[in-house]
Design a protein around this motif. Structure first.
Motif, PDB file in Angstrom:
ATOM      1  N   ASP A  78      45.146  -8.083-105.833  1.00  9.05           N
ATOM      2  CA  ASP A  78      46.185  -8.667-104.975  1.00  9.05           C
ATOM      3  C   ASP A  78      46.689  -9.953-105.628  1.00  9.05           C
ATOM      4  O   ASP A  78      46.181 -11.046-105.337  1.00  9.05           O
ATOM      5  CB  ASP A  78      45.618  -8.936-103.586  1.00  9.05           C
ATOM      6  CG  ASP A  78      46.640  -9.544-102.636  1.00  9.05           C
ATOM      7  OD1 ASP A  78      47.829  -9.622-103.015  1.00  9.05           O
ATOM      8  OD2 ASP A  78      46.256  -9.941-101.523  1.00  9.05           O
ATOM      9  N   ILE A  79      47.694  -9.830-106.485  1.00  4.86           N
ATOM     10  CA  ILE A  79      48.214 -10.996-107.202  1.00  4.86           C
ATOM     11  C   ILE A  79      48.956 -11.950-106.266  1.00  4.86           C
ATOM     12  O   ILE A  79      48.730 -13.164-106.317  1.00  4.86           O
ATOM     13  CB  ILE A  79      49.104 -10.551-108.378  1.00  4.86           C
ATOM     14  CG1 ILE A  79      48.262  -9.753-109.385  1.00  4.86           C
ATOM     15  CG2 ILE A  79      49.732 -11.760-109.065  1.00  4.86           C
ATOM     16  CD1 ILE A  79      49.060  -9.170-110.527  1.00  4.86           C
ATOM     17  N   PRO A  80      49.842 -11.460-105.361  1.00  2.06           N
ATOM     18  CA  PRO A  80      50.505 -12.387-104.419  1.00  2.06           C
ATOM     19  C   PRO A  80      49.501 -13.166-103.574  1.00  2.06           C
ATOM     20  O   PRO A  80      49.669 -14.358-103.325  1.00  2.06           O
ATOM     21  CB  PRO A  80      51.369 -11.453-103.566  1.00  2.06           C
ATOM     22  CG  PRO A  80      51.639 -10.286-104.444  1.00  2.06           C
ATOM     23  CD  PRO A  80      50.380 -10.084-105.227  1.00  2.06           C
ATOM     24  N   GLY A  81      48.420 -12.482-103.142  1.00  5.87           N
ATOM     25  CA  GLY A  81      47.399 -13.175-102.350  1.00  5.87           C
ATOM     26  C   GLY A  81      46.675 -14.236-103.142  1.00  5.87           C
ATOM     27  O   GLY A  81      46.261 -15.266-102.611  1.00  5.87           O
ATOM     28  N   ALA A  82      46.528 -13.994-104.448  1.00  5.66           N
ATOM     29  CA  ALA A  82      45.846 -14.955-105.311  1.00  5.66           C
ATOM     30  C   ALA A  82      46.727 -16.153-105.634  1.00  5.66           C
ATOM     31  O   ALA A  82      46.229 -17.171-106.136  1.00  5.66           O
ATOM     32  CB  ALA A  82      45.412 -14.279-106.606  1.00  5.66           C
ATOM     33  N   LEU A  83      48.022 -16.061-105.361  1.00 10.47           N
ATOM     34  CA  LEU A  83      48.919 -17.188-105.603  1.00 10.47           C
ATOM     35  C   LEU A  83      48.921 -18.181-104.450  1.00 10.47           C
ATOM     36  O   LEU A  83      49.602 -19.195-104.498  1.00 10.47           O
ATOM     37  CB  LEU A  83      50.351 -16.673-105.840  1.00 10.47           C
ATOM     38  CG  LEU A  83      50.543 -15.863-107.133  1.00 10.47           C
ATOM     39  CD1 LEU A  83      51.941 -15.280-107.180  1.00 10.47           C
ATOM     40  CD2 LEU A  83      50.278 -16.733-108.349  1.00 10.47           C
ATOM     41  N   HIS A  84      48.145 -17.883-103.415  1.00 14.88           N
ATOM     42  CA  HIS A  84      47.959 -18.818-102.296  1.00 14.88           C
ATOM     43  C   HIS A  84      47.408 -20.134-102.829  1.00 14.88           C
ATOM     44  O   HIS A  84      46.618 -20.154-103.779  1.00 14.88           O
ATOM     45  CB  HIS A  84      46.982 -18.201-101.295  1.00 14.88           C
ATOM     46  CG  HIS A  84      46.707 -19.037-100.086  1.00 14.88           C
ATOM     47  ND1 HIS A  84      45.701 -19.969-100.053  1.00 14.88           N
ATOM     48  CD2 HIS A  84      47.312 -19.093 -98.876  1.00 14.88           C
ATOM     49  CE1 HIS A  84      45.680 -20.559 -98.864  1.00 14.88           C
ATOM     50  NE2 HIS A  84      46.651 -20.035 -98.135  1.00 14.88           N
ATOM     51  N   HIS A  85      47.802 -21.261-102.233  1.00 10.22           N
ATOM     52  CA  HIS A  85      47.418 -22.570-102.788  1.00 10.22           C
ATOM     53  C   HIS A  85      45.911 -22.761-102.878  1.00 10.22           C
ATOM     54  O   HIS A  85      45.418 -23.518-103.702  1.00 10.22           O
ATOM     55  CB  HIS A  85      48.046 -23.703-101.958  1.00 10.22           C
ATOM     56  CG  HIS A  85      47.486 -23.835-100.568  1.00 10.22           C
ATOM     57  ND1 HIS A  85      46.303 -24.471-100.312  1.00 10.22           N
ATOM     58  CD2 HIS A  85      47.950 -23.401 -99.368  1.00 10.22           C
ATOM     59  CE1 HIS A  85      46.051 -24.449 -99.007  1.00 10.22           C
ATOM     60  NE2 HIS A  85      47.044 -23.808 -98.417  1.00 10.22           N
ATOM     61  N   GLY A  86      45.161 -22.064-102.036  1.00  7.96           N
ATOM     62  CA  GLY A  86      43.716 -22.224-102.077  1.00  7.96           C
ATOM     63  C   GLY A  86      43.087 -21.691-103.349  1.00  7.96           C
ATOM     64  O   GLY A  86      41.941 -22.011-103.665  1.00  7.96           O
ATOM     65  N   PHE A  87      43.839 -20.889-104.102  1.00  4.56           N
ATOM     66  CA  PHE A  87      43.308 -20.307-105.329  1.00  4.56           C
ATOM     67  C   PHE A  87      43.576 -21.174-106.548  1.00  4.56           C
ATOM     68  O   PHE A  87      43.241 -20.803-107.658  1.00  4.56           O
ATOM     69  CB  PHE A  87      43.886 -18.906-105.543  1.00  4.56           C
ATOM     70  CG  PHE A  87      43.026 -17.814-104.985  1.00  4.56           C
ATOM     71  CD1 PHE A  87      42.202 -17.072-105.802  1.00  4.56           C
ATOM     72  CD2 PHE A  87      43.013 -17.559-103.624  1.00  4.56           C
ATOM     73  CE1 PHE A  87      41.393 -16.077-105.295  1.00  4.56           C
ATOM     74  CE2 PHE A  87      42.210 -16.553-103.104  1.00  4.56           C
ATOM     75  CZ  PHE A  87      41.394 -15.811-103.943  1.00  4.56           C
ATOM     76  N   PHE A  88      44.165 -22.323-106.330  1.00  7.93           N
ATOM     77  CA  PHE A  88      44.462 -23.228-107.443  1.00  7.93           C
ATOM     78  C   PHE A  88      43.210 -23.521-108.257  1.00  7.93           C
ATOM     79  O   PHE A  88      43.168 -23.328-109.478  1.00  7.93           O
ATOM     80  CB  PHE A  88      45.067 -24.525-106.894  1.00  7.93           C
ATOM     81  CG  PHE A  88      45.188 -25.627-107.909  1.00  7.93           C
ATOM     82  CD1 PHE A  88      46.239 -25.651-108.807  1.00  7.93           C
ATOM     83  CD2 PHE A  88      44.254 -26.656-107.947  1.00  7.93           C
ATOM     84  CE1 PHE A  88      46.358 -26.661-109.736  1.00  7.93           C
ATOM     85  CE2 PHE A  88      44.358 -27.672-108.875  1.00  7.93           C
ATOM     86  CZ  PHE A  88      45.420 -27.675-109.766  1.00  7.93           C
TER      87      PHE A  88
END
Length: 431
Positions: free
Chosen positions: A231-241
């Motif tokens: 899930d690339i879009p989900g991994a772009l969530h700010h928490g994944f920074f």
């Protein structure tokens, strides 16, 4: 044909030596086909699919290393990174494994860019040796607490936080037995000691009725439950920074350090062979992308490849043999499914012990080096997070150098990494 492709005579080797070296390396690193499904399976991922993904990712990475770099180095999903994936990103932070795979893919893309542009070398040059050593040791301690917990040797306690578990329980006894088998065999220089220890504990558990057994060979499990599930879009969530940051940093240090050490030992780091290091760096970054698509954590160069180098491996033919053996291992899925977590715990604990030897190279007489190194190694297991250990280490290193008047000793890369972690704690405290 093999002579022409791998330039065997030029490297002072032959087909037989390379085949033996490949078999030797495979035996020392094949424990990952049992350990990785157990660790990642705890996230909700299908264990059979992870088993298949592990074998395919290892084979793919080793093939790239064979034909692109012509190095005798085996590739597979890395220990430490799989623990960060499962126990920190999914377990502690609560993200889905699909998002975690997305983060691995993104880190792989960044890794490719860093390798292609030379930034990777800049990062490596800028990280102090003391921190590099403590990162490896800290990951070792993190693996150790996981292993001891899986074996029931260490348990949670409301008063003392942790306590000694029931050493008379079957998991603890099987784990201790497997650990001593590994330690003794490895001390006697027996190839595949870790794998033998895992099989010893598993066989004992099966014979005494603690683990069901459904055979050794079968058709490989379906890859469908994990294939293209990232899930690339989900991994772009700010928490994944900072999740992506940690993946990238550990991949950079681990893979680069391993490759440089192995090529030096194989006498491939000088002269015309030196230029191939860049291709090897590209190979491991490409393998990360492939692994995330297949459904496993970051694939990296394995330090166990040193066993094959010691056996005479000097070319990519060694890596080709490793790749073919991982493909052959695909039919062993019933055996992998029969391996309980307390049988893989000895392997984790033994690997952890070997990783602690890196602390020898920390400059303990210099407090501005020793304190950050100690924090890095200690915070990882005690906060149950590799990310937190890295953050505490880099931030404390920069602060101590700055306020002791030694800021000039800090490389630009260390400033950048410390600043990124600081931003994470200031702006994303809830993640």
């Amino acid at each position: 044909m093999l002579q022409r492709i791998f330039k065997l005579a030029e490297h002072g080797t032959d087909v037989r030596t390379e085949v033996v070296a490949g078999l030797t390396t495979f035996l020392t690193m094949s424990y990952i086909i049992f350990v990785n499904p157990e660790i990642l399976g705890g996230t909700g991922m299908d264990r059979g699919a992870v088993f298949t993904a592990t074998c395919l990712a290892a084979a793919f990475g080793s093939l790239i290393m064979a034909f692109v770099a012509n190095y005798p180095v085996g590739m597979a999903p890395g220990m430490g990174l799989n623990a960060f994936f499962a126990f920190t990103v999914v377990g502690a932070m609560g993200y889905g494994w699909q998002q975690a795979l997305g983060a691995v893919f993104i880190s792989g893309c960044i890794f490719v860019v860093l390798s292609a542009t030379g930034i990777r070398r800049w990062l490596i040059a800028g990280i102090p040796r003391s921190l590099r050593c403590s990162i490896a040791a800290g990951i070792g301690l993190f693996l150790a607490i996981i292993a001891l917990g899986n074996a029931g040797i260490v348990v949670a306690d409301p008063v003392t936080k942790v306590a000694l578990g029931n050493l008379h329980s079957a998991p603890a006894l099987f784990a201790m037995g497997g650990f001593f088998v590994i330690a003794v065999l490895d001390a006697l220089k027996v190839r595949g000691a870790i794998l033998i220890g895992i099989l010893f504990s598993t066989l004992g558990s099966i014979l005494l009725g603690y683990t069901p057994f459904h055979g050794v060979f079968s058709k490989p499990p379906s890859l469908a439950p994990t294939l293209f599930q990232l899930d690339i879009p989900g991994a772009l969530h700010h928490g994944f920074f900072h999740v992506v940051l940690v993946f990238v940093l550990v991949e950079v240090f681990d893979a680069t350090g391993t490759l440089m050490g192995l090529t030096h030992r194989a006498q491939l780091s000088q002269g015309p062979h030196k230029a191939r290091l860049g291709r090897a760096l590209f190979a491991d970054s490409a393998a990360i992308l492939a692994g995330s698509v297949l459904g496993t954590s970051s694939t990296t160069a394995y330090i166990e490849s040193a066993a094959g180098v010691e056996a005479g491996g000097r070319t990519g033919l060694t890596a080709l043999v490793i790749a073919l053996l991982f493909l052959a291992a695909l039919v062993l899925s019933p055996l992998a499914a029969a391996v309980p977590s307390y049988a893989t715990a000895p392997a984790l604990l033994y690997v952890a012990g070997l990783m602690l030897r890196e602390l020898v190279d920390v400059h303990w007489d210099d407090h501005t080096e020793a304190v950050p190194a100690a924090l890095t190694a200690l915070v990882m297991p005690f906060s149950y997070s590799i990310a937190n250990g890295l953050a505490f280490g880099f931030i404390s290193y920069v602060v101590l150098k700055l306020f002791t008047g030694r800021a000039r000793e800090v490389h630009g890369a260390a400033w950048v990494v410390a600043a990124l972690f600081l931003v994470r704690y200031v702006l994303f405290t809830g993640t």
